[in-house]
Scaffold this active site. Structure first.
Site, PDB file in Angstrom:
ATOM      1  N   SER A   1      -2.915  24.955  10.757  1.00  0.00           N
ATOM      2  CA  SER A   1      -3.061  25.365   9.363  1.00  0.00           C
ATOM      3  C   SER A   1      -3.401  24.155   8.503  1.00  0.00           C
ATOM      4  CB  SER A   1      -1.772  26.031   8.854  1.00  0.00           C
ATOM      5  OG  SER A   1      -0.700  25.111   8.850  1.00  0.00           O
TER       6      SER A   1
ATOM      7  N   ARG B   1      -3.042  22.749   4.248  1.00  0.00           N
ATOM      8  CA  ARG B   1      -2.348  23.023   2.998  1.00  0.00           C
ATOM      9  C   ARG B   1      -2.706  21.975   1.968  1.00  0.00           C
ATOM     10  NH1 ARG B   1       2.827  20.747   4.135  1.00  0.00           N
ATOM     11  NH2 ARG B   1       2.490  18.703   5.041  1.00  0.00           N
TER      12      ARG B   1
ATOM     13  N   HIS C   1      -6.287   9.795   9.295  1.00  0.00           N
ATOM     14  CA  HIS C   1      -5.615  10.348  10.472  1.00  0.00           C
ATOM     15  C   HIS C   1      -4.217  10.766  10.057  1.00  0.00           C
ATOM     16  CE1 HIS C   1      -3.885   9.931  14.757  1.00  0.00           C
ATOM     17  NE2 HIS C   1      -4.406  11.127  14.571  1.00  0.00           N
ATOM     18  N   ASP C   2      -3.831  11.995  10.369  1.00  0.00           N
ATOM     19  CA  ASP C   2      -2.571  12.522   9.852  1.00  0.00           C
ATOM     20  C   ASP C   2      -1.368  11.689  10.282  1.00  0.00           C
ATOM     21  OD1 ASP C   2      -2.741  13.392  12.488  1.00  0.00           O
ATOM     22  OD2 ASP C   2      -2.775  15.527  11.984  1.00  0.00           O
TER      23      ASP C   2
END
Length: 496
Positions: free
Chosen positions: A16, A18, A239-240
């Site tokens: 997902s 957000r 990059h997360d």
């Protein structure tokens, strides 16, 4: 009274995406999720792809929500996403095709085929990146073998968050932290590893500039974010995991786990650790913020539980995660163990059957209920954390007394306690929103609203105090550890 500033983190995950709005009043930082949307890959032409146009459509809705929420007073915008994957664009910025998903089967066998041309020792010496078939290098080589005309036609290669920054601003650049995950960025020389690509017959004309995290890319293009006021777009740590680690105070004796679909366990260092030991233990050196490196290893994470849940839902049993975790807590301990990173578990189909097959092949009892499956996955994940943590200590020569768990998985108290028990280390869990907060942190530094990384990390830590878990009885976990280490070299399970 201090002026209020608003920062929008667009955080795209494997399941997902957000939009998280950060509000800073000069003293405290708060965050609020204002929009969420699914990220469903699409299967066509016998390949699994990311649906980037759909994600862009959702991002535009997120920007509209941010404009309404801030009354058109947004300060800045930044996008972070998963690593590994790349998209190929035309000169006008259009996609040549939807980028392939890192789990697509086209990369099967490519690690070995690439190594036959460029030895792994050479690749690691340049890139410092662990060998996994999901890496961008192997998908790019697979594309060169299957459809080289697409590579020849490309004007620019961008990682996933960089595509959206390009569509927001017109700037076609790659941000450092995500570029390093591809395994064709030279960590020592600070540039693309063009010689590796050229030896594989892969074009390099589409490789563009690499910018540091915290770079201001400029204002949105006309018609984009039109109700948000006059924000600037900032490349955070795109990059997360880079963003997640940017959000937490890092000390020499602290290891982190960024916990979600993937778990990434590592530490922050002032320079890459590219040594024979690091290569033997398959550690990766990903670019960090403010000149740091994240020395870490990818672990399958909550992927196993997510896939089991999807399979049970397809079979008519729609369990929510809280019910599954409670059932796991009530199940028999340390009964069935698996290696979460075994090749059998890479694809998402029929995960309960695969777990059962692994247990049969290793002479263990099969889980007999959804709770037992989830407990097996969580206990095995905690033991894999111990496995990787000890290897990290060997690689860095550092003893880690504290494990800081951040990300969505930090809300799983059962897994956090298992981690403390299995590793016999103090666990500090939180913040859950570390990725979005780290994204916001780099926006605040880039726009001059917080002096430096250390200051903004302290601000986040004060705003989101961690929950502490202390180790329990070590003896049952030490007994399980003896079994678990054998399973980490188990052959592929027989399927029935």
């Amino acid at each position: 009274m201090s002026e209020i500033h608003y920062f929008l983190a667009l955080d795209l995950g494997a399941e997902s995406g957000r939009a998280v709005l950060g509000t800073f009043d000069g003293h405290t930082l708060s965050s609020e999720e204002i929009y969420r949307f699914p990220n469903d890959p699409v299967f066509y032409n016998n390949e699994l792809h990311w649906d980037l146009p759909r994600l862009w459509w959702e991002i535009q809705h997120a920007l509209e929500a941010a404009g309404r929420r801030t009354n058109g007073r947004l300060t800045s915008i930044g996008v972070d996403a998963w690593g590994l994957d790349c998209a190929l664009l035309t000169k006008s910025g259009a996609l040549l095709e939807n980028p392939c998903h890192y789990r697509d089967a086209r990369a099967n066998g490519m690690v070995e085929r690439v190594a036959a041309i460029v030895p792994q020792a050479e690749i690691y010496e340049q890139t410092g990146i662990q060998f996994m078939q999901i890496n961008g290098l192997y998908h790019l080589y697979a594309q060169q073998l299957k459809s080289p005309e697409v590579l020849r036609a490309a004007h620019r290669l961008l990682t996933i968050p960089d595509v959206f920054h390009h569509w927001l601003t017109g700037q076609a650049v790659c941000e450092f932290t995500n570029a390093t995950t591809t395994q064709f960025y030279d960590a020592r020389r600070g540039r693309w590893a063009t010689d590796i690509l050229e030896r594989l017959g892969i074009p390099t004309h589409f490789l563009g500039p690499v910018v540091a995290p915290g770079t201001v890319l400029g204002p949105p293009l006309p018609g984009v974010a039109s109700n948000c006021g006059e924000p600037v777009v900032v490349a955070p740590a795109t990059h997360d995991t880079g963003s997640a680690v940017a959000a937490i105070p890092m000390e020499p004796n602290v290891a982190f786990i960024s916990s979600g679909t993937w778990s990434l366990l590592g530490t922050e260092t002032p320079a890459p650790v590219i040594t024979p030991t690091a290569r033997r233990l398959n550690f990766t050196n990903e670019g960090g913020v403010c000149g740091t490196t994240r020395v870490l290893k990818n672990i399958a994470g909550l992927w196993l539980v997510q896939c089991c849940r999807r399979q049970w839902k397809a079979d008519g049993h729609d369990y929510d995660y809280s019910a599954l975790t409670k059932a796991a807590a009530d199940s028999a301990p340390l009964r069935s163990l698996i290696d979460p990173d075994h090749a059998d578990f890479l694809a998402d189909d029929h995960m309960p059957a695969k777990i059962a097959g692994f247990c049969r092949a290793t002479g263990q009892p099969e889980p007999d209920s959804p709770g037992a499956y989830v407990r097996a996955a969580l206990e095995s994940l905690a033991l894999k954390y111990r496995y990787v943590l000890e290897a990290l200590e060997e690689t860095t020569g550092t003893r880690f007394d504290v494990i800081r768990i951040v990300g969505g998985g930090a809300r799983n108290a059962l897994l956090n306690q298992f981690t403390a028990d299995a590793t016999q280390r103090r666990v500090e869990a939180g913040p859950i929103e570390a990725t979005a907060l780290g994204n916001i942190a780099m926006q605040m530094v880039a726009t001059g609203h917080c002096g430096d990384l250390k200051t903004v990390r302290r601000l986040i830590d004060d705003s989101s105090p961690a929950i502490v878990y202390v180790p329990g009885d070590r003896h049952p976990w030490d007994e399980a550890w003896k079994r678990f280490r054998q399973y980490c070299s188990a052959p592929a399970a027989a399927r029935t």
